[in-house]
Design a protein around this motif. Structure first.
Motif, PDB file in Angstrom:
ATOM      1  N   ASP A  97     -13.102   5.380   2.178  1.00 38.74           N
ATOM      2  CA  ASP A  97     -13.793   5.732   0.934  1.00 38.74           C
ATOM      3  C   ASP A  97     -14.189   4.539   0.075  1.00 38.74           C
ATOM      4  N   GLY A  98     -13.952   3.326   0.575  1.00 38.98           N
ATOM      5  CA  GLY A  98     -14.351   2.138  -0.165  1.00 38.98           C
ATOM      6  C   GLY A  98     -13.419   1.733  -1.284  1.00 38.98           C
ATOM      7  N   SER A  99     -12.311   2.449  -1.465  1.00 40.35           N
ATOM      8  CA  SER A  99     -11.369   2.110  -2.529  1.00 40.35           C
ATOM      9  C   SER A  99     -10.721   0.754  -2.260  1.00 40.35           C
ATOM     10  N   LYS A 100     -10.376   0.056  -3.336  1.00 39.91           N
ATOM     11  CA  LYS A 100      -9.849  -1.300  -3.230  1.00 39.91           C
ATOM     12  C   LYS A 100      -8.317  -1.276  -3.150  1.00 39.91           C
ATOM     13  N   HIS A 101      -7.756  -2.123  -2.276  1.00 43.23           N
ATOM     14  CA  HIS A 101      -6.313  -2.211  -2.093  1.00 43.23           C
ATOM     15  C   HIS A 101      -5.915  -3.671  -1.900  1.00 43.23           C
ATOM     16  N   LEU A 102      -4.648  -3.961  -2.193  1.00 47.90           N
ATOM     17  CA  LEU A 102      -4.109  -5.301  -1.989  1.00 47.90           C
ATOM     18  C   LEU A 102      -2.832  -5.201  -1.166  1.00 47.90           C
ATOM     19  N   PHE A 103      -2.821  -5.851  -0.006  1.00 51.05           N
ATOM     20  CA  PHE A 103      -1.620  -5.973   0.810  1.00 51.05           C
ATOM     21  C   PHE A 103      -1.010  -7.341   0.559  1.00 51.05           C
ATOM     22  N   THR A 104       0.182  -7.357  -0.015  1.00 47.53           N
ATOM     23  CA  THR A 104       0.964  -8.587  -0.124  1.00 47.53           C
ATOM     24  C   THR A 104       2.096  -8.508   0.896  1.00 47.53           C
ATOM     25  N   PRO A 105       2.729  -9.623   1.242  1.00 42.22           N
ATOM     26  CA  PRO A 105       3.878  -9.555   2.151  1.00 42.22           C
ATOM     27  C   PRO A 105       4.959  -8.603   1.645  1.00 42.22           C
ATOM     28  N   GLU A 106       5.197  -8.627   0.337  1.00 42.01           N
ATOM     29  CA  GLU A 106       6.225  -7.759  -0.233  1.00 42.01           C
ATOM     30  C   GLU A 106       5.838  -6.281  -0.097  1.00 42.01           C
ATOM     31  N   LYS A 107       4.586  -5.989  -0.405  1.00 43.51           N
ATOM     32  CA  LYS A 107       4.152  -4.593  -0.339  1.00 43.51           C
ATOM     33  C   LYS A 107       4.189  -4.068   1.087  1.00 43.51           C
ATOM     34  N   VAL A 108       3.799  -4.909   2.052  1.00 43.43           N
ATOM     35  CA  VAL A 108       3.796  -4.481   3.455  1.00 43.43           C
ATOM     36  C   VAL A 108       5.222  -4.213   3.945  1.00 43.43           C
ATOM     37  N   MET A 109       6.197  -5.006   3.474  1.00 43.03           N
ATOM     38  CA  MET A 109       7.590  -4.715   3.830  1.00 43.03           C
ATOM     39  C   MET A 109       8.015  -3.365   3.252  1.00 43.03           C
ATOM     40  N   ASP A 110       7.638  -3.095   2.018  1.00 47.50           N
ATOM     41  CA  ASP A 110       8.004  -1.829   1.380  1.00 47.50           C
ATOM     42  C   ASP A 110       7.321  -0.644   2.066  1.00 47.50           C
ATOM     43  N   ILE A 111       6.064  -0.831   2.449  1.00 47.01           N
ATOM     44  CA  ILE A 111       5.342   0.238   3.145  1.00 47.01           C
ATOM     45  C   ILE A 111       6.041   0.578   4.458  1.00 47.01           C
ATOM     46  N   GLN A 112       6.417  -0.459   5.217  1.00 44.61           N
ATOM     47  CA  GLN A 112       7.044  -0.213   6.509  1.00 44.61           C
ATOM     48  C   GLN A 112       8.459   0.349   6.358  1.00 44.61           C
ATOM     49  N   ARG A 113       9.147  -0.010   5.291  1.00 42.51           N
ATOM     50  CA  ARG A 113      10.422   0.648   4.994  1.00 42.51           C
ATOM     51  C   ARG A 113      10.198   2.148   4.818  1.00 42.51           C
ATOM     52  N   THR A 114       9.132   2.500   4.114  1.00 45.94           N
ATOM     53  CA  THR A 114       8.842   3.911   3.854  1.00 45.94           C
ATOM     54  C   THR A 114       8.389   4.641   5.113  1.00 45.94           C
ATOM     55  N   ILE A 115       7.572   3.999   5.918  1.00 44.22           N
ATOM     56  CA  ILE A 115       7.172   4.620   7.189  1.00 44.22           C
ATOM     57  C   ILE A 115       8.406   4.875   8.045  1.00 44.22           C
TER      58      ILE A 115
END
Length: 376
Positions: free
Chosen positions: A119-137
């Motif tokens: 959908d063209g929405s803007k996002h930012l992946f930082t190392p910290e955020k990616v660790m948190d995302i994978q914890r949640t997955i």
């Protein structure tokens, strides 16, 4: 996570091992079917277990973050509960997907800013955020966030890219070590060796990654446009440095021959979309070579798809029937081809393991490469 070596080839660096996770054991060398968005395309979980005999599957952080989203995954109890897969899962950090969005992403010190391909929405992946995302997955094995360097990058770009990846890796470990798993089982973080096709950069990257003492290590940034000989050269160089008592994961590779060449050089884990993607386009992999099921030569061939019978579809259906399904774009044809190819890939690494343990891997591999090179 624990890893134990169970056998080694005397004429090469091929080895057989066992990875133990809270969701079960994985016999190596192993191929991981790619379940990018929470499912392996066109394949039921029962088929993955009973027909393909998969031991671990892969999910993707970028895609799962966008859809169904972290709220749904957390409320479900993690990806295992969401997709009803009770064996190990590995998640790619999304670095390659961000790399592939070259026209709609910006790389900076903080992280990677990108626009959703949906959908063209803007996002930012930082190392910290990616660790948190994978914890949640909730994957058993999660990957560090890196910049995937193009295979044809010049030395200056590759050097700067590696430096950024190493700074990001430090941040990944800091965040990983300061957080806990969400669903009551342990997770392991694998760092990724980058460095493009430049030996000194790959050596630097492998030494840096090895110094982290992680549960396992990955080799990234290969099979992205570089000559295959360079890929094999980089694998050999890196595996001479990475610790031998930890599993080594070659990311996004590749053909059946690539798998055998990687195993010979000491790789333990592989993933690739090729068996399912190529299957959906009518290409079958067999021990005697590849078959293009769109070719007219199969139209009246009523022999089994594969007499070696790596799964039930190989003998249940004929080449003529699969040719018909592929030609008329019937969904069942995509399913049959995907199941066959994945079952073949899992058979191939299982056979490699057997021959490593029996002590004749090198001669078996040489003969198999010749057969796999044929076009039937």
């Amino acid at each position: 996570m624990k890893f134990s070596l169970q056998g080694k080839d005397t004429k090469s660096n091929a080895r057989a091992g066992l990875i133990s996770t809270d969701h079960g054991d994985i016999e190596t060398p192993i191929f991981m079917p790619v379940g990018t968005q929470g499912s392996v395309k066109a394949v039921h979980m029962t088929e993955l277990i009973e027909e393909i005999e998969a031991q671990i599957i892969l999910g993707n952080t970028y895609h799962l973050y966008l859809r169904p989203g972290l709220d749904i995954l957390e409320r479900a109890g993690g990806l295992h509960k969401f997709n009803s897969w009770n064996k190990p899962i590995l998640t790619d950090s999304g670095g390659f997907q961000v790399f592939s969005l070259a026209e709609i992403r910006k790389i900076r010190e903080e992280g990677a800013e990108f626009r959703s391909h949906i959908d063209g929405s803007k996002h930012l992946f930082t190392p910290e955020k990616v660790m948190d995302i994978q914890r949640t997955i909730g994957a058993d094995i999660i990957m560090a966030f890196d910049e995937c360097c193009p295979g044809d990058a010049d030395y200056a770009y590759a050097k700067n890219s590696l430096a950024l990846t190493e700074r990001w890796l430090d941040r990944c470990f800091t965040q990983f070590n300061s957080t806990e798993p969400k669903y009551g089982y342990q997770q392991s973080l694998f760092p990724i060796v980058q460095g493009c096709i430049y030996p000194d950069l790959r050596k630097q990257a492998a030494e840096f990654v090895a110094s982290k003492g992680a549960d396992g290590n990955a080799i990234g940034g290969l099979a992205v446009g570089e000559p295959v000989e360079k890929m094999y050269e980089m694998i050999e160089l890196v595996n001479d440095i990475l610790p031998s008592d930890k599993p080594r994961y070659l990311m996004g590779v590749g053909t059946p021959i690539n798998l055998l060449e990687g195993i010979e050089r000491g790789v333990d884990m592989f993933d690739c979309i090729m068996p399912t993607r190529n299957g959906r386009n009518g290409q079958l992999f067999t021990r005697f070579g590849t078959m293009n099921m769109r070719n007219k030569k199969w139209a009246d061939d009523f022999s089994p798809i594969d007499p070696d019978a790596h799964c039930s579809v190989d003998t249940l259906y004929t080449k003529a029937y699969l040719h018909h399904l592929i030609k008329v774009e019937e969904i069942l044809g995509l399913q049959i081809a995907s199941i066959h190819n994945l079952a073949f890939y899992l058979w191939l690494v299982k056979e490699a393991r057997k021959h490593i343990l029996e002590g004749d891997f090198s001669s078996w591999k040489s003969n198999m490469v010749i057969q796999l090179s044929n076009r039937l």
